[in-house]
Design a protein around this motif. Structure first.
Motif, mmCIF file in Angstrom:
data_model
loop_
_atom_site.group_PDB
_atom_site.id
_atom_site.type_symbol
_atom_site.label_atom_id
_atom_site.label_comp_id
_atom_site.label_asym_id
_atom_site.label_seq_id
_atom_site.Cartn_x
_atom_site.Cartn_y
_atom_site.Cartn_z
ATOM 1 N N ASP A 16 -5.974 -10.193 10.163
ATOM 2 C CA ASP A 16 -7.080 -9.284 10.457
ATOM 3 C C ASP A 16 -6.516 -8.096 11.226
ATOM 4 O OD1 ASP A 16 -9.625 -8.254 10.645
ATOM 5 O OD2 ASP A 16 -10.111 -9.392 12.457
ATOM 6 N N GLY A 17 -5.444 -7.516 10.662
ATOM 7 C CA GLY A 17 -4.719 -6.476 11.369
ATOM 8 C C GLY A 17 -4.995 -5.082 10.847
ATOM 9 N N TYR A 18 -4.176 -4.153 11.286
ATOM 10 C CA TYR A 18 -4.383 -2.768 10.889
ATOM 11 C C TYR A 18 -3.154 -1.943 11.240
ATOM 12 C CZ TYR A 18 -5.839 -2.819 15.826
ATOM 13 O OH TYR A 18 -5.909 -3.024 17.178
ATOM 14 N N LEU A 19 -3.122 -0.723 10.705
ATOM 15 C CA LEU A 19 -2.131 0.260 11.098
ATOM 16 C C LEU A 19 -2.738 1.184 12.136
ATOM 17 C CD1 LEU A 19 -0.403 1.475 7.796
ATOM 18 C CD2 LEU A 19 0.383 -0.249 9.410
ATOM 19 N N LEU A 20 -1.945 1.510 13.127
ATOM 20 C CA LEU A 20 -2.307 2.545 14.079
ATOM 21 C C LEU A 20 -1.547 3.813 13.719
ATOM 22 C CD1 LEU A 20 -2.233 0.823 17.579
ATOM 23 C CD2 LEU A 20 -4.226 1.717 16.398
ATOM 24 N N TRP A 21 -2.222 4.933 13.750
ATOM 25 C CA TRP A 21 -1.633 6.238 13.506
ATOM 26 C C TRP A 21 -1.642 6.967 14.838
ATOM 27 C CZ3 TRP A 21 -4.376 10.797 10.621
ATOM 28 C CH2 TRP A 21 -3.431 11.762 10.272
ATOM 29 N N LEU A 22 -0.441 7.305 15.352
ATOM 30 C CA LEU A 22 -0.309 7.836 16.706
ATOM 31 C C LEU A 22 0.380 9.189 16.714
ATOM 32 C CD1 LEU A 22 1.044 4.585 18.407
ATOM 33 C CD2 LEU A 22 -1.309 5.405 18.482
ATOM 34 N N ASP A 23 0.030 10.019 17.688
ATOM 35 C CA ASP A 23 0.772 11.250 17.942
ATOM 36 C C ASP A 23 2.102 10.844 18.582
ATOM 37 O OD1 ASP A 23 1.777 13.540 19.601
ATOM 38 O OD2 ASP A 23 0.038 14.544 18.712
ATOM 39 N N SER A 29 0.838 -1.190 0.000
ATOM 40 C CA SER A 29 0.000 0.000 0.000
ATOM 41 C C SER A 29 0.878 1.247 0.000
ATOM 42 C CB SER A 29 -0.920 0.038 1.231
ATOM 43 O OG SER A 29 -1.984 -0.883 1.095
ATOM 44 N N LEU A 30 0.446 2.245 -0.753
ATOM 45 C CA LEU A 30 1.094 3.553 -0.773
ATOM 46 C C LEU A 30 0.197 4.526 -0.028
ATOM 47 C CD1 LEU A 30 3.395 5.398 -1.904
ATOM 48 C CD2 LEU A 30 1.889 5.816 -3.873
ATOM 49 N N LEU A 31 0.739 5.174 1.025
ATOM 50 C CA LEU A 31 -0.062 6.039 1.877
ATOM 51 C C LEU A 31 0.413 7.489 1.817
ATOM 52 C CD1 LEU A 31 -0.344 3.984 5.204
ATOM 53 C CD2 LEU A 31 -1.741 3.805 3.138
ATOM 54 N N ASP A 32 -0.543 8.404 1.927
ATOM 55 C CA ASP A 32 -0.264 9.819 2.129
ATOM 56 C C ASP A 32 -0.017 10.024 3.626
ATOM 57 O OD1 ASP A 32 -0.336 12.541 2.573
ATOM 58 O OD2 ASP A 32 -2.114 12.913 1.346
ATOM 59 N N GLY A 33 1.201 10.419 3.991
ATOM 60 C CA GLY A 33 1.551 10.537 5.391
ATOM 61 C C GLY A 33 0.993 11.759 6.086
ATOM 62 N N ASP A 34 0.438 12.690 5.340
ATOM 63 C CA ASP A 34 -0.166 13.873 5.962
ATOM 64 C C ASP A 34 -1.637 13.653 6.282
ATOM 65 O OD1 ASP A 34 2.013 15.877 6.003
ATOM 66 O OD2 ASP A 34 2.021 15.514 3.845
ATOM 67 N N ARG A 35 -2.350 13.011 5.369
ATOM 68 C CA ARG A 35 -3.782 12.797 5.574
ATOM 69 C C ARG A 35 -4.110 11.376 6.027
ATOM 70 N NH1 ARG A 35 -6.058 15.251 -0.036
ATOM 71 N NH2 ARG A 35 -4.379 13.888 -0.789
ATOM 72 N N ASN A 61 4.304 12.391 20.244
ATOM 73 C CA ASN A 61 4.662 12.988 21.525
ATOM 74 C C ASN A 61 3.696 12.606 22.642
ATOM 75 O OD1 ASN A 61 7.010 14.521 20.670
ATOM 76 N ND2 ASN A 61 5.569 15.774 19.507
ATOM 77 N N THR A 62 2.389 12.681 22.372
ATOM 78 C CA THR A 62 1.399 12.355 23.410
ATOM 79 C C THR A 62 1.043 10.881 23.433
ATOM 80 O OG1 THR A 62 -0.531 12.717 21.981
ATOM 81 C CG2 THR A 62 0.414 14.655 23.080
ATOM 82 N N LEU A 63 1.389 10.155 22.354
ATOM 83 C CA LEU A 63 1.082 8.728 22.179
ATOM 84 C C LEU A 63 -0.412 8.482 21.977
ATOM 85 C CD1 LEU A 63 3.425 7.157 24.904
ATOM 86 C CD2 LEU A 63 4.005 8.120 22.678
ATOM 87 N N GLU A 64 -1.149 9.539 21.732
ATOM 88 C CA GLU A 64 -2.587 9.424 21.495
ATOM 89 C C GLU A 64 -2.864 8.772 20.144
ATOM 90 O OE1 GLU A 64 -6.460 12.391 20.766
ATOM 91 O OE2 GLU A 64 -4.452 13.210 21.165
ATOM 92 N N GLU A 65 -3.840 7.847 20.126
ATOM 93 C CA GLU A 65 -4.229 7.219 18.867
ATOM 94 C C GLU A 65 -5.013 8.214 18.020
ATOM 95 O OE1 GLU A 65 -7.208 3.733 17.295
ATOM 96 O OE2 GLU A 65 -6.042 3.309 19.116
ATOM 97 N N LEU A 66 -4.601 8.335 16.736
ATOM 98 C CA LEU A 66 -5.233 9.281 15.821
ATOM 99 C C LEU A 66 -6.088 8.605 14.757
ATOM 100 C CD1 LEU A 66 -2.163 11.644 15.249
ATOM 101 C CD2 LEU A 66 -4.050 11.929 16.878
ATOM 102 N N GLY A 67 -5.880 7.317 14.537
ATOM 103 C CA GLY A 67 -6.667 6.637 13.518
ATOM 104 C C GLY A 67 -6.195 5.219 13.292
ATOM 105 N N ARG A 68 -7.025 4.448 12.572
ATOM 106 C CA ARG A 68 -6.712 3.057 12.221
ATOM 107 C C ARG A 68 -7.028 2.823 10.757
ATOM 108 N NH1 ARG A 68 -8.400 -1.087 17.109
ATOM 109 N NH2 ARG A 68 -7.558 0.146 18.848
ATOM 110 N N MET A 69 -6.257 1.935 10.144
ATOM 111 C CA MET A 69 -6.514 1.544 8.764
ATOM 112 C C MET A 69 -6.390 0.021 8.666
ATOM 113 S SD MET A 69 -4.581 2.658 5.219
ATOM 114 C CE MET A 69 -5.131 4.355 5.371
ATOM 115 N N PRO A 70 -7.477 -0.706 8.363
ATOM 116 C CA PRO A 70 -7.405 -2.167 8.250
ATOM 117 C C PRO A 70 -6.423 -2.590 7.164
ATOM 118 C CG PRO A 70 -9.682 -1.420 8.334
ATOM 119 C CD PRO A 70 -8.837 -0.193 8.147
ATOM 120 N N MET A 71 -5.646 -3.620 7.460
ATOM 121 C CA MET A 71 -4.685 -4.164 6.494
ATOM 122 C C MET A 71 -4.484 -5.641 6.769
ATOM 123 S SD MET A 71 -1.677 -1.444 5.657
ATOM 124 C CE MET A 71 -2.040 0.095 4.810
#
Length: 505
Positions: free
Chosen positions: A465-472, A148-154, A474-484
């Motif tokens: 049945d996994g996914y990517l986690l998108w994290l801050d 997969s090719l991802l946009d790292g900003d959005r 510095n704060t380690l807060e979860e920002l989003g998930r993408m199934p992969m």
């Protein structure tokens, strides 16, 4: 090219008398082993099981590996499926030389070559819009062999495309970030044009390949293999063969290639060898020196006698010092590539994963750190005098470690063992674990990659049945998930093209 059916028959050969009282070892192999080690023992997810590839594994040890499995790898134990006679027969069989030795010649390489789009024929403008072309990610999905090719900003997927089977060694980018090159366990090198979302060329460089490297100027690709014992030099434009280089020591012994590396400040490739106590450097005109052995065109080989077998490397940011260790050996060694001498021994028992090493500045000095594959430990050293600074205890053996120049944290997984669902966050100033994340209990969490600026990061839940986690970051807060589908490695364009970043190689 070798026809698989003919090669399989040749490899199986006649049964030997020692196997008469056991089940046919060839059938046992194809029932239990071929899915990972390949048809004809030529390698796949696991290594090739041919006599030349097993030179450093004693037959008695092979029996133990088949019966008991191998810790910290994907090799399972077969003691409940095979009896003692079957294990012994299978272990003996893999050391038997085939009647026809498998080979992969320059003719085979050229015959495998495919060009879909000649270099320079596709548009130079991307067919998609993003804020920052250097903040893209490539993500390898092992579950169904896709990328997969991802946009790292959005944090959005731009494209998803099929890959060759069992990609290995990490994709490598061209210096401008437009092209990405993949290497697979079964020897295929693939060039992908990110701007046009197209595979432009492919070639099979070997039968069981370890990894590839792209030169700092983007002109060449080097592939290193376990089988055959060779290096294959390719023109990066269309992956055309420049030379196939046999890997032989001065005494005539041949060696598997553990890994190939790009050394940008040296204008060269550096090669780790599995079976010969030498370090190789492949140089071209600006870096040539007296005593180099001509290879092809303006390329030459500079061989250096190593103090021991060194098949796992880590480099300092200037690529003068090489930290090496042999898998399963005791300790690490620091080798000066300029003076060609060992300058230090490192107390690194067991199996440090130097390839996952990182560096950063701590109190005015540069330090390096790496996890261990066989124990719950991160070792930290002062790179000014190579003295040990700390040993950070973790919840189990780790495989991947990552940081960023703009981040106060280093991340290390606990890839092996019962706590594989954990990831540790280490404060780079205090060298203490400040947080342990468990994204999903029971599922492996591994391989962190930061975005270009070190502000956010991606973490894999390594499951079909996994996914990517998108994290801050510095704060380690979860920002989003993408199934992969079993996402493994993630590779940011900017981070992977900036060797001077100083946090990873």
């Amino acid at each position: 090219m070798i026809r698989p059916t003919l090669l399989l028959c040749a490899l199986l050969g006649p049964a030997l008398p020692a196997w008469a009282d056991a089940a046919d070892p060839a059938m046992l192999y194809h029932q239990h082993c071929s899915a990972c080690h390949g048809v004809g023992r030529l390698g796949g997810i696991g290594p090739a099981l041919l006599s030349d590839n097993l030179s450093r594994l004693k037959p008695a040890e092979a029996v133990e590996v088949i019966r008991d499995g191998r810790p910290a790898t994907q090799m399972p134990a077969f003691d409940e499926m095979l009896d003692e006679a079957e294990v012994g027969a299978l272990a003996e069989w893999i050391y038997a030389r085939p009647e026809v030795e498998p080979s992969w010649t320059e003719e085979d390489i050229r015959a495998s070559h495919v060009i879909n789009h000649y270099h320079g024929t596709l548009p130079d403008e991307p067919v998609f819009e993003v804020e920052d072309l250097k903040n893209l990610f490539v993500v390898v999905e092992l579950g169904d062999h896709h990328v997969s090719l991802l946009d790292g900003d959005r944090f959005e997927r731009i494209a998803r495309f099929p890959s060759r089977y069992a990609l290995h060694g990490g994709p490598k980018y061209s210096p401008d970030g437009r092209y990405v090159y993949f290497g697979s366990r079964d020897g295929w090198v693939t060039k992908y044009d990110i701007y046009n979302l197209e595979v432009t060329a492919e070639v099979r460089a070997g039968i069981n390949m370890r990894n590839i490297a792209v030169s700092a100027d983007g002109n060449y690709v080097l592939a290193g293999s376990y089988l055959p014992h060779s290096l294959v030099l390719l023109d990066a434009r269309n992956l055309e063969l420049i030379a196939s280089i046999p890997v032989e020591g001065l005494d005539g012994d041949t060696s598997r290639v553990s890994a190939v590396y790009t050394a940008p400040p040296r204008n060269s490739f550096v090669v780790a060898l599995k079976d010969i106590p030498e370090v190789w450097e492949i140089r071209w005109p600006e870096a040539l020196a007296e005593g180099d052995e001509p290879l092809v065109g303006d390329f030459a080989l500079h061989r250096m006698a190593a103090p021991d077998y060194l098949d796992d490397f880590f480099f300092d940011p200037e690529y003068r010092y090489l930290v090496g260790a042999a898998r399963g050996g005791q300790g690490g060694q620091v080798f000066d590539l300029d003076s060609e001498a060992k300058v230090a021994d490192l107390p690194l028992e067991g199996m440090p994963h130097l390839g996952a090493g990182i560096t950063w500045e701590l109190d005015g000095r540069r330090v390096m750190a790496m996890p261990h594959i066989d124990r719950g430990l991160v070792s930290v050293f002062d790179m000014s005098d190579w003295s040990p600074i700390a040993q950070i205890e973790t919840d189990g053996p780790g495989f991947f470690m990552r940081s960023h120049a703009n981040s106060p944290y280093a991340w290390v997984d606990v890839f092996f063992g019962p706590n594989h669902d954990r990831v540790h966050v280490i404060d780079k100033r205090t060298l203490e674990i400040v947080e342990t994340l468990i994204p999903e209990p029971g599922k492996t969490a591994a391989h962190v990659e930061f975005d270009r600026r070190g502000e956010t990061l991606l973490l894999s839940v390594w499951d079909e049945d996994g996914y990517l986690l998108w994290l801050d970051a510095n704060t380690l807060e979860e920002l989003g998930r993408m199934p992969m589908n079993k996402p493994s490695g993630k590779y940011n364009v900017w981070n992977r093209t900036q060797y001077e970043e100083g946090t990873s190689h």
